[in-house]
Design an enzyme around this catalytic site. Sequence first.
Site, PDB file in Angstrom:
ATOM      1  NE  ARG A  55      -0.298   4.165  -1.013  1.00  0.00           N
ATOM      2  CZ  ARG A  55       0.269   5.367  -0.802  1.00  0.00           C
ATOM      3  NH1 ARG A  55       1.235   5.800  -1.574  1.00  0.00           N
ATOM      4  NH2 ARG A  55      -0.150   6.123   0.185  1.00  0.00           N
ATOM      5  CE1 TYR A 107      -7.633 -12.794 -19.221  1.00  0.00           C
ATOM      6  CE2 TYR A 107      -7.273 -10.474 -18.778  1.00  0.00           C
ATOM      7  CZ  TYR A 107      -7.784 -11.698 -18.407  1.00  0.00           C
ATOM      8  OH  TYR A 107      -8.446 -11.830 -17.226  1.00  0.00           O
TER       9      TYR A 107
END
Length: 384
Positions: A55, A107
């Site tokens: 991660r 958007y």
Amino acid sequence: MGDTDEQSAWGFETRAIHAGQDPDPVSGAVVVPISLSTTFAQDEVGQHKGYEYSRSGNPTRTAYETQVAALEDARHGLAFASGLAAEDNVLRLLAPGQRVLLGNDAYGGTFRLISKVHTHLAWTAVDLLDLDALVAAWPSDTALVWLETPTNPLLRCFDIEAITAIAHERGAMVCVDNTFATPFLQQPLSLGADIVVHSATKYLGGHSDVVGGFLALSDDELAQRLRFTQNAAGAVPAPFDCYLTLRGVKTLAVRMERHCANARAVVDLLVGHPAVERVLYPQLPDHPGHAAAARQMRDFGGMVSFTLRGGRDAALRVAAATELFTLGESLGAVESLIEHPGQMTHASAAGSPLEVPDHLIRLSVGIESAHDLVADLEQALTTA
Ligand SMILES: *Cc1c(COP(=O)(O)O)cnc(C)c1O
């Protein structure tokens, strides 16, 4: 990763294929390996080769982050699991009550994220074409300007350099959504912007087979804060997704050239077509923001929008009548797509300042043969 000075002298196409992509030192593999390991061996506690846990950092991700950062002329690149995850990381820089100033055409998912998820932030939607009005109405608590150019779906273009100068004078940061232009057509950091955000799902990936997001920036302190959140909140892409996007980006330059050429062929058909009311494409001289686009973009992109004289029903009929243009959301890939923003991508903006006209059609012009695309639209327009 090679010599950084050498890399910064490389042309765009060379960086896309070589930045961050030296042959594998162990095997000589020319293609960056997909590193699936979640953990990395340490020689002593805290003594490792730069990776501990996947991660926090992963070799395939590093190659991809280095590649796209090089294309944006950025010192830092951070990859995320989606464009919205990347945007979320930027918004987490703000303290409760601080204001985001965004264009009134953006958007829909960005607007939803700001207004419905980051509800502790204040926001104002403004017309970023009118710089005098922008200066006059500037809210003093503005911490971040969210600049999308060209916008989704109206393809308006805003002057990145001028708006950034106004924002910086007033102590605000500027984040540019460069999804539609890509670094091949426009490099916002070189125009003064602080952060570039991408939905890598679109042109960077380029093949409609991977969802991803990206942040590019050069400020070391800001990059450190964003890296902290990237790791601490954990919205990172899988190694396979990093590989797919890195693979897509290698051909970004040649794809963008063809997207732009095909879009021009489509615009030539639509301009003056009796069923079409208005064509929205940044190259057209009367297009909102044409002058800024001509200054700051290398070419005008692969997205084309238009409105129909026959209104909403004609728009819905045309969207359903194409054969090569697939009716679907998303954009920026090799295959052409058609959609009705009012009921599809921008449905979440209904009733807001970002609502879009309901007789609007948006095309993502792919890289098929231009004459086939033009013929398909011509037959679909007979239903309007
Ligand atoms: C698609 C899109 C996003 C969101 O990205 P996802 O990868 O779908 O999360 C953000 N900005 C623009 C301009 C987009 O087109």
